[in-house]
Design a protein around this motif. Structure first.
Motif, mmCIF file in Angstrom:
data_model
loop_
_atom_site.group_PDB
_atom_site.id
_atom_site.type_symbol
_atom_site.label_atom_id
_atom_site.label_comp_id
_atom_site.label_asym_id
_atom_site.label_seq_id
_atom_site.Cartn_x
_atom_site.Cartn_y
_atom_site.Cartn_z
ATOM 1 N N VAL A 74 43.601 39.582 35.677
ATOM 2 C CA VAL A 74 42.257 39.362 35.783
ATOM 3 C C VAL A 74 41.773 39.077 34.504
ATOM 4 O O VAL A 74 41.165 38.767 33.227
ATOM 5 C CB VAL A 74 41.708 41.329 34.540
ATOM 6 N N LEU A 75 40.895 37.605 34.865
ATOM 7 C CA LEU A 75 39.745 36.640 34.182
ATOM 8 C C LEU A 75 38.157 36.870 34.597
ATOM 9 O O LEU A 75 38.201 37.528 35.722
ATOM 10 C CB LEU A 75 40.485 35.452 35.177
ATOM 11 N N THR A 76 38.308 36.868 33.955
ATOM 12 C CA THR A 76 36.065 37.270 33.604
ATOM 13 C C THR A 76 35.407 35.440 34.167
ATOM 14 O O THR A 76 35.738 34.801 33.205
ATOM 15 C CB THR A 76 35.566 37.332 32.045
ATOM 16 N N VAL A 77 35.014 35.973 34.770
ATOM 17 C CA VAL A 77 34.284 34.593 34.889
ATOM 18 C C VAL A 77 32.639 34.857 34.749
ATOM 19 O O VAL A 77 32.053 36.033 35.707
ATOM 20 C CB VAL A 77 34.744 34.473 36.688
ATOM 21 N N VAL A 78 31.616 33.806 35.056
ATOM 22 C CA VAL A 78 30.705 34.166 34.453
ATOM 23 C C VAL A 78 29.889 32.493 35.914
ATOM 24 O O VAL A 78 29.874 31.285 35.641
ATOM 25 C CB VAL A 78 30.267 33.273 33.450
ATOM 26 N N ARG A 91 25.502 35.742 35.537
ATOM 27 C CA ARG A 91 26.383 37.205 36.085
ATOM 28 C C ARG A 91 27.797 37.356 36.094
ATOM 29 O O ARG A 91 28.026 36.171 36.316
ATOM 30 C CB ARG A 91 25.788 37.159 37.155
ATOM 31 N N ARG A 92 28.510 38.363 35.439
ATOM 32 C CA ARG A 92 30.111 38.630 35.123
ATOM 33 C C ARG A 92 30.636 39.140 36.231
ATOM 34 O O ARG A 92 29.684 39.977 36.976
ATOM 35 C CB ARG A 92 30.342 39.099 33.764
ATOM 36 N N ARG A 93 31.631 38.297 36.439
ATOM 37 C CA ARG A 93 32.577 39.838 37.431
ATOM 38 C C ARG A 93 34.119 39.356 36.890
ATOM 39 O O ARG A 93 34.974 38.161 36.168
ATOM 40 C CB ARG A 93 32.292 39.373 38.831
ATOM 41 N N ASP A 94 34.598 40.540 36.783
ATOM 42 C CA ASP A 94 36.328 40.034 36.644
ATOM 43 C C ASP A 94 37.139 40.771 38.138
ATOM 44 O O ASP A 94 36.749 40.727 38.825
ATOM 45 C CB ASP A 94 36.562 41.657 35.991
ATOM 46 N N THR A 133 43.273 38.095 39.285
ATOM 47 C CA THR A 133 44.028 37.233 40.074
ATOM 48 C C THR A 133 45.877 37.123 40.324
ATOM 49 O O THR A 133 45.685 36.384 40.566
ATOM 50 C CB THR A 133 43.943 36.040 39.124
#
Length: 315
Positions: A232-236, A242-245, A248
């Motif tokens: 699981v990668l948290t991207v911004v 905005r953030r989203r998990d 991957t």
């Protein structure tokens, strides 16, 4: 070689490191005129001559053709002095990098390479920096001190805050640059990740290319092209915050991501091609010096192979 790490260094150290890399690896390899960067016609009329198969019909000299009753064209001579403008994207997406450097570092390196390669007597360089933190204009001037001051301004450009309003800055920047640079033919270098929709910048770049040679330097990071399998990668989103998990581990998701990224980059390439810009792609994990050298040499070969007079008088 990747771009030198510039963040954390004093401005003088960063600029000195850039200059050493460029002069040692590029300047010694690419001896010759600035027009080798992007082939194209000069702006000064030269002698008329009889038309030969393969000549550009846009160079027809109709007055001379009427007087002689035979088709004639008028050559162009390369400008003796070059005015270069750099349009630099300083939006939040440029503050990203998964390797040793961020995209904004690579943007500075690209402008430095063009600046040092075109640093000849009488040549001038200026810059327009655009982004959510505001626009900044560096008027074109000659000389090494001015070039170093311009690069220092790029290094010191403030980061765009994540709460800054979304905007399409690249097209507006190209329009502003077109009005600022005027109609005297020069070189316009647009350095960006081109993540804004192509329809927002394609027409402004095409209008800019009417009077100027345009070199588009596309800066990309490997993580914008493929996702690693890291769970699981948290991207911004740097533009909105905005953030989203992202899971991957999903092979299907990674394949869809890669396909979408490939489609996006193809759309960028097509937009630049329609705009009439030469296209150079640099990666934050790549050998940017080698990539610039290959581009310049390819453009010189293209100019040398052109039928009739060599476009732009490239050496």
């Amino acid at each position: 070689m990747t771009a030198p790490r510039l963040r954390g260094l004093a401005p003088e150290q960063a600029l000195r490191r850039l200059e050493i890399v460029i002069v040692r690896r590029l300047d010694g390899l690419l001896q010759g005129d600035h027009l080798g960067l992007v082939p194209g016609p000069g702006s000064e009329p030269a002698e008329g001559r009889a038309y030969a198969p393969g000549d550009d019909v846009r160079a027809m000299d109709w007055s001379l053709t009427a007087r002689t009753a035979a088709p004639h064209v008028r050559d162009r001579v390369a400008d003796r002095e070059l005015e270069t403008w750099a349009l630099v994207d300083a939006t939040a997406s440029m503050d990203f990098g998964t390797g040793r450097v961020e995209k904004r570092d690579l943007a500075v390196a690209a402008v430095a390479a063009v600046g040092f390669l075109t640093d000849r007597a009488g040549n001038r360089i200026g810059a327009q920096v655009v982004g959510g933190a505001g626009a900044r204009l560096v008027p074109p001037r000659t000389g090494r001190p001015h070039l170093l001051a311009l690069l220092r301004a790029l290094l010191d450009a403030p980061r765009t805050p994540q709460d800054a309003p979304d905007g399409r800055y690249l097209g507006a920047g190209a329009d502003l640059l077109r009005r600022t640079a005027g109609t005297r033919r020069g070189l316009a270098v647009v350095v960006s990740d081109f993540l804004e929709p192509p329809e927002s910048w394609e027409r402004p770049l095409r209008l800019l290319a009417v009077h100027h040679q345009v070199l588009a330097v596309e800066v990309v990071d490997p993580r914008e092209l493929t996702l690693p399998d890291v769970g699981v990668l948290t991207v911004v989103d740097p533009e909105s915050g905005r953030r989203r998990d992202v899971p991957t581990a999903s092979r299907r998701l990674r394949e869809r991501y890669a396909a979408a990224a490939l489609e996006q980059r193809a759309a960028v390439a097509a937009g630049l091609r329609r705009a009439g810009a030469a296209h150079l792609r640099l990666r934050t994990d790549g050998d940017w010096v080698r990539d610039i050298a290959r581009h310049v040499l390819a453009q010189r070969r293209l100019a040398a192979a052109a039928p009739g007079p060599v476009p732009g008088g490239a050496s």
